[in-house]
Design an enzyme around this catalytic site. Structure first.
Site, PDB file in Angstrom:
ATOM      1  N   LYS A 195      -5.227  13.774   6.174  1.00 55.70           N
ATOM      2  CA  LYS A 195      -4.294  12.667   6.354  1.00 55.70           C
ATOM      3  C   LYS A 195      -3.031  12.975   5.563  1.00 55.70           C
ATOM      4  CE  LYS A 195      -3.940   7.701   5.639  1.00 55.70           C
ATOM      5  NZ  LYS A 195      -4.691   6.494   5.286  1.00 55.70           N
ATOM      6  N   LYS A 248      -4.558  13.122  11.052  1.00 57.19           N
ATOM      7  CA  LYS A 248      -3.668  11.966  11.179  1.00 57.19           C
ATOM      8  C   LYS A 248      -2.357  12.233  10.483  1.00 57.19           C
ATOM      9  CE  LYS A 248      -3.443   7.263   9.572  1.00 57.19           C
ATOM     10  NZ  LYS A 248      -3.928   6.382   8.572  1.00 57.19           N
TER      11      LYS A 248
HETATM   12  C1  PBG Z   1      -5.164   2.785   5.451  1.00 57.92           C
HETATM   13  C2  PBG Z   1      -4.640   3.261   6.737  1.00 57.92           C
HETATM   14  C3  PBG Z   1      -3.309   3.498   7.122  1.00 57.92           C
HETATM   15  C4  PBG Z   1      -3.355   3.818   8.480  1.00 57.92           C
HETATM   16  C5  PBG Z   1      -4.681   3.816   8.860  1.00 57.92           C
HETATM   17  N1  PBG Z   1      -5.455   3.488   7.771  1.00 57.92           N
HETATM   18  C6  PBG Z   1      -2.043   3.341   6.359  1.00 57.92           C
HETATM   19  C7  PBG Z   1      -1.668   4.302   5.318  1.00 57.92           C
HETATM   20  O1  PBG Z   1      -2.380   5.231   4.966  1.00 57.92           O
HETATM   21  O2  PBG Z   1      -0.597   4.080   4.776  1.00 57.92           O
HETATM   22  C8  PBG Z   1      -2.163   4.105   9.353  1.00 57.92           C
HETATM   23  C9  PBG Z   1      -2.400   3.934  10.810  1.00 57.92           C
HETATM   24  C10 PBG Z   1      -1.167   3.872  11.649  1.00 57.92           C
HETATM   25  O3  PBG Z   1      -0.030   4.127  11.201  1.00 57.92           O
HETATM   26  O4  PBG Z   1      -1.318   3.553  12.833  1.00 57.92           O
HETATM   27  N2  PBG Z   1      -5.076   3.644   4.395  1.00 57.92           N
END
Ligand code: PBG
Length: 325
Positions: A195, A248
């Site tokens: 991520k 992601k």
């Molecule tokens: C929680 C989380 C996030 C997203 C999914 N789970 C936000 C982040 O990490 O700031 C983002 C999903 C999206 O942008 O569609 N940590």
């Protein structure tokens, strides 16, 4: 005489032949639709930066889940907006918290729906970081215990799979151990293994009200410049017992999806995130692109790169088009 190498090119005009030799198919059964759940009754609030995506109260979930199933989208991932927040994100594992209540409601009314839960603290902490803090630094190890409790509370409420998205070190092992100790050996973990610290999460942070109140997430999310590091992160998660690996965002990281596909034999998920959705919607609204075609081309690119599962706000829209074809 037609040169053999030209034959496919000519035949591409033939729909049946094109379908016959197609390498990549989009299947609604491999989409996961994200749902935002909020407190209250009988409300649907459209998220301004994500047209077509709504925050729903618990009583609206049955209808939404049925609509997904009718389109062949059998999996959802839940995000919660709690009634109140605190420094350690207690709402994340509250027995009657927003997500726990949502899971029980969906399981009762639409049991065939596969429920995945996002396991993270950022929606539940008043400072908006994904873990608890010492001064202004996230305390990795203290956070692990809270995450494990959160995952367990989701499993107890009836979740089918948990998806830790916090990016703390060691969380997959901690969650696995906690689930196993409590007789949830059969609940799989889909890890947000890779991520990135991405600006593409902007609209989501509006939607889930979870922007960090100070600093950013760069101490625990990955540097967009790195790709070998993605393999190290994924390897750790595999060793700790992850069942599905996620990358992601998706489109800006197709090379990472492809590398993970080559290196690992676990299912790969890609999260086509909020900003990626919003950009297509905005350009389409302005009439600058054909939104439906760009949506399909984008989702195909994610599949072609090697993702099995696509988590996307387009799940219903794409499924509708496939169904009517
Ligand atoms: C929680 C989380 C996030 C997203 C999914 N789970 C936000 C982040 O990490 O700031 C983002 C999903 C999206 O942008 O569609 N940590």
């Amino acid at each position: 005489m037609v040169f053999p190498e030209y034959r496919p090119r000519r035949l591409r005009k033939n729909n049946a032949f094109r379908a016959l030799i197609r390498e990549t198919e989009l299947s609604p059964a491999q989409f996961v639709y994200p749902l935002f759940v909020m407190p209250g009754k009988n409300k649907r609030e459209e998220i301004s930066s994500m047209p077509g995506v709504f925050r729903l109260t618990v009583d609206q979930l049955e209808k939404e889940a049925r609509e997904c199933l009718a389109l062949g989208v059998n999996s959802i991932i839940l995000f919660g907006l709690p009634e109140s927040k605190d420094a350690v994100g207690s709402g994340a594992h509250a027995k009657n918290g927003i997500i726990q209540t949502a899971i029980r409601e969906i399981k009762k009314k639409v049991p065939e729906m596969l429920i995945i839960t996002d396991v993270c603290l950022c929606e539940y902490t008043d400072h908006g970081h994904c873990g608890c803090l010492i001064d202004e630094t996230v305390d990795n190890d203290a956070t692990l215990e809270i995450l494990a409790k959160t995952a367990l509370s989701h499993a107890q409420a009836g979740a089918d799979m948990v998806a830790p998205s916090d990016m703390m070190d060691g969380r997959v092992a901690e969650i696995r151990a906690c689930l196993d100790e409590n007789n949830f050996e059969s609940i799989p973990i889909m890890s947000y293994s890779v991520k990135y610290a991405s600006a593409f999460y902007g609209p989501f942070r509006d939607a889930a009200d979870c922007a960090p109140q100070f600093g950013d997430r760069r101490s625990y999310q990955m540097d967009p410049a790195n790709s070998r590091e993605a393999l190290r992160e994924a390897t750790l998660d595999v060793d700790e017992g992850a069942d599905i690996l996620m990358v992601k965002p998706a489109v800006a990281y197709l090379d990472i999806i492809s590398r993970l596909r080559d290196e690992f034999d676990l299912p790969i998920a890609a999260y086509h995130v909020s900003g990626e959705y919003a950009m297509i919607k905005a350009a389409a609204e302005k009439g600058w692109i054909d939104g439906d075609r760009v949506m399909e081309e984008t989702l195909l690119s994610i599949k072609r790169a090697g993702a099995d599962i696509i988590i996307t706000y387009f799940a219903k829209d794409m499924a509708r088009i496939l169904k009517n074809r």
